[in-house]
Design a protein around this motif. Structure first.
Motif, PDB file in Angstrom:
ATOM      1  N   PHE A 147       0.814  -1.215   0.000  1.00 28.16           N
ATOM      2  CA  PHE A 147       0.000   0.000   0.000  1.00 28.16           C
ATOM      3  C   PHE A 147       0.848   1.266   0.000  1.00 28.16           C
ATOM      4  N   ASP A 148       2.174   1.095   0.062  1.00 31.13           N
ATOM      5  CA  ASP A 148       3.083   2.233   0.104  1.00 31.13           C
ATOM      6  C   ASP A 148       2.721   3.212   1.222  1.00 31.13           C
ATOM      7  N   ILE A 149       2.565   2.677   2.425  1.00 28.50           N
ATOM      8  CA  ILE A 149       2.310   3.526   3.595  1.00 28.50           C
ATOM      9  C   ILE A 149       3.239   3.087   4.709  1.00 28.50           C
ATOM     10  N   SER A 150       3.221   3.850   5.796  1.00 26.45           N
ATOM     11  CA  SER A 150       3.967   3.456   6.982  1.00 26.45           C
ATOM     12  C   SER A 150       2.947   3.162   8.082  1.00 26.45           C
ATOM     13  N   VAL A 151       3.037   1.987   8.662  1.00 29.11           N
ATOM     14  CA  VAL A 151       2.094   1.595   9.718  1.00 29.11           C
ATOM     15  C   VAL A 151       2.707   1.957  11.068  1.00 29.11           C
ATOM     16  N   PRO A 152       2.115   2.935  11.783  1.00 31.21           N
ATOM     17  CA  PRO A 152       2.726   3.338  13.061  1.00 31.21           C
ATOM     18  C   PRO A 152       2.690   2.203  14.084  1.00 31.21           C
ATOM     19  N   LEU A 153       3.798   2.066  14.768  1.00 34.24           N
ATOM     20  CA  LEU A 153       3.980   1.017  15.768  1.00 34.24           C
ATOM     21  C   LEU A 153       2.889   1.033  16.841  1.00 34.24           C
ATOM     22  N   ASN A 154       2.409   2.223  17.189  1.00 37.43           N
ATOM     23  CA  ASN A 154       1.495   2.285  18.324  1.00 37.43           C
ATOM     24  C   ASN A 154       0.083   1.803  17.998  1.00 37.43           C
ATOM     25  N   LEU A 155      -0.155   1.429  16.745  1.00 34.22           N
ATOM     26  CA  LEU A 155      -1.457   0.846  16.409  1.00 34.22           C
ATOM     27  C   LEU A 155      -1.523  -0.622  16.812  1.00 34.22           C
ATOM     28  N   LEU A 156      -0.368  -1.287  16.775  1.00 28.80           N
ATOM     29  CA  LEU A 156      -0.356  -2.745  16.932  1.00 28.80           C
ATOM     30  C   LEU A 156      -0.983  -3.255  18.234  1.00 28.80           C
ATOM     31  N   PRO A 157      -0.713  -2.600  19.371  1.00 32.52           N
ATOM     32  CA  PRO A 157      -1.217  -3.159  20.626  1.00 32.52           C
ATOM     33  C   PRO A 157      -2.741  -3.287  20.679  1.00 32.52           C
ATOM     34  N   LEU A 160       1.568  -7.124  19.138  1.00 37.48           N
ATOM     35  CA  LEU A 160       0.214  -7.147  18.604  1.00 37.48           C
ATOM     36  C   LEU A 160      -0.758  -7.532  19.719  1.00 37.48           C
ATOM     37  N   GLY A 161      -1.770  -6.711  19.922  1.00 36.08           N
ATOM     38  CA  GLY A 161      -2.751  -7.012  20.961  1.00 36.08           C
ATOM     39  C   GLY A 161      -2.206  -6.856  22.366  1.00 36.08           C
ATOM     40  N   GLY A 162      -1.033  -6.236  22.511  1.00 39.17           N
ATOM     41  CA  GLY A 162      -0.372  -6.205  23.814  1.00 39.17           C
ATOM     42  C   GLY A 162      -0.549  -4.924  24.612  1.00 39.17           C
ATOM     43  N   ALA A 176       8.879  11.075  33.827  1.00 39.12           N
ATOM     44  CA  ALA A 176       8.791  10.052  32.776  1.00 39.12           C
ATOM     45  C   ALA A 176       8.556  10.764  31.456  1.00 39.12           C
ATOM     46  N   VAL A 177       9.378  10.444  30.480  1.00 40.94           N
ATOM     47  CA  VAL A 177       9.270  11.095  29.180  1.00 40.94           C
ATOM     48  C   VAL A 177       9.077  10.020  28.116  1.00 40.94           C
ATOM     49  N   ALA A 178       8.098  10.232  27.240  1.00 38.91           N
ATOM     50  CA  ALA A 178       7.858   9.276  26.159  1.00 38.91           C
ATOM     51  C   ALA A 178       7.598  10.039  24.881  1.00 38.91           C
ATOM     52  N   PRO A 179       8.063   9.523  23.740  1.00 41.63           N
ATOM     53  CA  PRO A 179       7.738  10.178  22.480  1.00 41.63           C
ATOM     54  C   PRO A 179       6.225  10.136  22.246  1.00 41.63           C
ATOM     55  N   GLU A 180       5.759  11.055  21.426  1.00 42.83           N
ATOM     56  CA  GLU A 180       4.335  11.198  21.116  1.00 42.83           C
ATOM     57  C   GLU A 180       3.636   9.845  20.884  1.00 42.83           C
ATOM     58  N   LEU A 181       4.276   8.978  20.097  1.00 43.68           N
ATOM     59  CA  LEU A 181       3.672   7.679  19.762  1.00 43.68           C
ATOM     60  C   LEU A 181       3.368   6.829  20.985  1.00 43.68           C
ATOM     61  N   PHE A 182       4.114   7.045  22.056  1.00 42.42           N
ATOM     62  CA  PHE A 182       3.969   6.210  23.239  1.00 42.42           C
ATOM     63  C   PHE A 182       3.218   6.934  24.355  1.00 42.42           C
ATOM     64  N   LEU A 183       2.798   8.176  24.075  1.00 45.65           N
ATOM     65  CA  LEU A 183       2.235   8.995  25.142  1.00 45.65           C
ATOM     66  C   LEU A 183       1.003   8.362  25.779  1.00 45.65           C
ATOM     67  N   SER A 184       0.112   7.806  24.941  1.00 41.78           N
ATOM     68  CA  SER A 184      -1.136   7.285  25.509  1.00 41.78           C
ATOM     69  C   SER A 184      -0.835   6.130  26.466  1.00 41.78           C
ATOM     70  N   PHE A 185       0.161   5.312  26.136  1.00 42.49           N
ATOM     71  CA  PHE A 185       0.520   4.196  27.024  1.00 42.49           C
ATOM     72  C   PHE A 185       1.111   4.727  28.329  1.00 42.49           C
ATOM     73  N   LEU A 186       1.976   5.748  28.203  1.00 42.21           N
ATOM     74  CA  LEU A 186       2.585   6.309  29.397  1.00 42.21           C
ATOM     75  C   LEU A 186       1.513   6.913  30.301  1.00 42.21           C
TER      76      LEU A 186
END
Lengths: 82, 592
Positions: free
Chosen positions: A53-63, B107-109, B129-139
């Motif tokens: 799909f030529d996109i980047s899947v952000p890591l934080n979606l996976l959980p 995945l699912g974690g 505690a400092v986290a990048p934007e992508l991890f903020l919701s978890f923090l």
């Protein structure tokens, strides 16, 4: 052109070769429980999706992804944002 | 955007600094620095050491502005990004203790990751505690109800006012960082490393291990919360003033070839990985490699962090020979977070050095007798180990028997080490510290080893640690997941791993189950397997057994080694069917 159904079918097609032998992949299929995905298999699959799909899947979606449907929904959203 | 150069004029200093902040002060006088590449291999951020120092000082002034006690813990979700470096060094300048936290989610974690962050924040009693934007919701979820002075992103941290008082960087006797061993997620152990300790190891690594050259360039995809990633590929390049190129671990996992492309493109000379990283390249490269990479600059391909098997590395070397990879670049090393990082390095420019021993003497008498095919006609092949080199200067090693006697060369026993880079202890865990670290400074590594000609050869692990795909998995984590199910009582689960014929480790969980209903048993197995994948990202074989099957010690404790022996017996007798283990059973040689 990317309807949910199109995306779902693409995802299923990409997953089929990665599934354990004899296991059918469908919308409700659970990556972990049904497909026995470990973290390396997940990465291999995400690579295929990113390339297709030529996109980047952000890591934080996976959980928060459990099923094929969850993944297709997120993918549709990502494609819509492009 | 242009990456920082390899060539520079600053005279090489091999980590001979009193503290990390002094080392950065010096590196900042040159033009080298850190470069960050994205998942497509494109340069995304450049951080010369000079700029890193400026920005770390600015963040340090804000840290000081929070009015925290000296030595307060600053937890950093250690994503591979420039902000991690800024905050890590900000702590050095402000006299705080950075604590890298894992940035790996499965995945699912979601729930499992939040719980893990929370356990670590509580264990180190973090104030920030400092986290990048992508991890903020978890923090945010992880700090819910905890009283931290600050929890948020680096951007949000910029709103903290700066202190007006001058900064007082951490001194040689103060802690440089707290490192959670890539071990138990449920029962974390924070290794305390002082400035003096880490600087001693860095100087040894740079001078005696890597033998740094002024025109070196490093490349790394190892996580920043891992000892080899942090000490070996973040601190060590800085303390030797060389440029380093980073790829996120996740992007490496997705496209392993980027490791090799970036080495080719930037003419990197030093890069490390666990054996599994090399293996992943072999698995995913498939087919022709000629013309795709130029690895001729790669003079030191370090291998460590898990027991090293030669075969995958030999396949890697064969596959990449057409691309100029020099098999003599392979350098085995041994170490652990408890020793800052490195204990021993194999000699450079020799490639993998192997020692082949007679399997029966090894299994029956724990002796490593050199294997001579002529002396053992028809007795199969010898067992081959990789030599991890002589201990770094200042390190003493002893191989001891279970009774504590020091064993002569070529006898296998528990490896104890004593040296200048051994930790001060586990943070807040005096009992745990006493278990592994004697008052005389001897650290029980928990690894089984023998010495040959003064060189160290690791044969396995005495502790029950399980290593899969380069990740340490603690059996108690698997057991706790099982015991958290209503059907399983505490003490009714035993976890261990064994090495299959192909050399890979397989995790097994044996659970005593009272329920005889096959459907409910199946459901329980599936549920526990899923929970393990979500929390730890590995596959685990679950065996349900009747009550009173698991062997216990006289004090009533479960014996994992006993449980493992019983399990292997059941597999060999065909009483337990475990997919993937069947070939092993047929081969009739289940390795320990």
């Amino acid at each position: 052109m990317n309807t949910y159904e199109d995306i779902l079918q693409e995802v299923i097609a990409l997953l089929a070769p990665l599934a354990p032998p004899g296991r059918r992949v469908a919308e409700e299929t659970d990556f972990v429980a049904d497909l026995e995905f470990d973290s390396l298999k997940v990465m291999g699959f995400v690579e295929k999706v990113e390339d297709r799909f030529d996109i980047s899947v952000p890591l934080n979606l996976l959980p928060d992804i459990r099923t094929v449907r969850d993944f297709a929904v997120q993918l549709q959203r990502l494609l819509g944002e492009r | 955007m242009e990456a920082t150069p390899t060539e520079h004029n600053l005279p090489l200093r091999s980590g001979d600094f009193a503290t990390l902040s002094e080392a950065l002060d010096y590196a900042a006088r040159g033009k080298t620095g850190a470069n960050f590449y994205n998942g497509r291999g494109h340069l995304e951020a450049v951080l010369p050491y000079a700029q890193l120092r400026e920005e770390a000082l600015e963040a340090a002034a804000r840290l000081a502005g929070l009015g925290l006690a000296r030595g307060s813990r600053v937890a950093l979700v250690a994503e591979t990004c420039p902000d991690f470096l800024r905050f890590f060094y900000a702590c050095q300048y402000a006299g705080m203790v950075p604590v890298p936290l894992p940035a790996s989610i499965h995945l699912g974690g979601h729930k499992a990751y939040v719980a893990q962050l929370r356990r670590l924040l509580l264990n180190c009693r973090a104030e920030v505690a400092v986290a990048p934007e992508l991890f903020l919701s978890f923090l945010r979820e992880a700090v819910d109800g905890l009283e931290l002075r600050f929890a948020g992103t680096p951007e949000q941290f910029r709103e903290v006012p700066k202190a007006r008082t001058p900064l007082l960087p951490s001194g040689p006797e103060e802690l440089a960082y707290l490192q959670y061993t890539s071990g138990s997620t449920r029962f974390p152990r924070g290794v305390m490393i002082t400035q003096k300790t880490v600087m001693s190891n860095l100087a040894s690594i740079i001078r005696d291990g890597v033998k740094a050259r002024p025109d070196d360039r490093s490349m790394s995809w190892l996580p920043f919360y891992h000892d080899m990633g942090l000490v070996g590929l973040v601190l060590s390049p800085m303390a030797s003033q060389v440029s380093v190129d980073y790829l996120k671990t996740r992007d490496f996992g997705m496209r392993p070839r980027l490791w090799l492309s970036l080495i080719s493109q930037n003419r990197a000379t030093v890069s490390f990985g666990p054996p599994f990283g090399y293996e992943l390249c072999v698995q995913r490269l498939r087919g022709e490699t000629e013309g795709q990479f130029d690895l001729s600059s790669w003079r030191l391909a370090g291998v460590g962090a898990e027991t090293i098997r030669a075969e995958p590395l030999i396949r890697f070397a064969q596959m990449l020979a057409p691309c100029g990879f020099n098999p003599k670049a392979f350098t085995a090393c041994y170490g652990m977070a408890e020793c800052s990082l490195a204990v021993s390095f194999a000699k450079l420019d020799l490639g993998l050095q192997l020692d082949t021993v007679e399997p029966e003497a090894l299994a029956l008498e724990q002796r490593a007798v050199p294997f001579t095919p002529s002396r053992w006609p028809g007795r199969g092949r010898g067992k081959t180990f990789v030599i991890c080199g002589t201990p770094l200067p200042g390190y003493e090693v002893e191989v001891r028997s279970p009774e504590g006697a020091v064993l002569p060369e070529r006898h296998v026993g528990t490896l104890f080490v004593r040296g200048p880079s051994v930790m001060s202890g586990y943070f807040g865990e005096e009992d745990l510290t006493r278990e592994v670290l004697s008052p005389e400074g001897w650290l029980n590594t928990g690894d089984l080893a023998y010495l040959a000609g003064g060189e160290l050869i690791i044969t396995g692990r005495e502790k029950d640690l399980i290593i899969i795909n380069g990740r340490n998995i603690w059996p108690q984590d698997l057991e706790t997941i099982a015991e958290s199910q209503p059907e399983v009582r505490t003490g009714d689960a035993s976890a261990f791993s064994f090495t299959m014929e192909n050399g890979e480790d397989r995790a097994v969980l044996v659970i005593e189950c009272r329920d005889a209903n096959p459907l409910r048993r199946e459901e329980l197995s599936t549920r526990i397997r899923s929970l393990i994948r979500q929390e730890l990202g590995i596959d685990c074989f679950i065996e349900l057994v009747p009550r009173n099957t698991l062997p216990r010690t006289t004090s009533g404790k479960l014996s994992r080694s006993g449980a493992k022996n019983d399990f292997l017996k059941r597999v060999q007798e065909g009483r337990t069917e475990c997919p993937g283990l069947e070939e092993t059973r047929r081969a009739g040689s289940v390795a320990g």
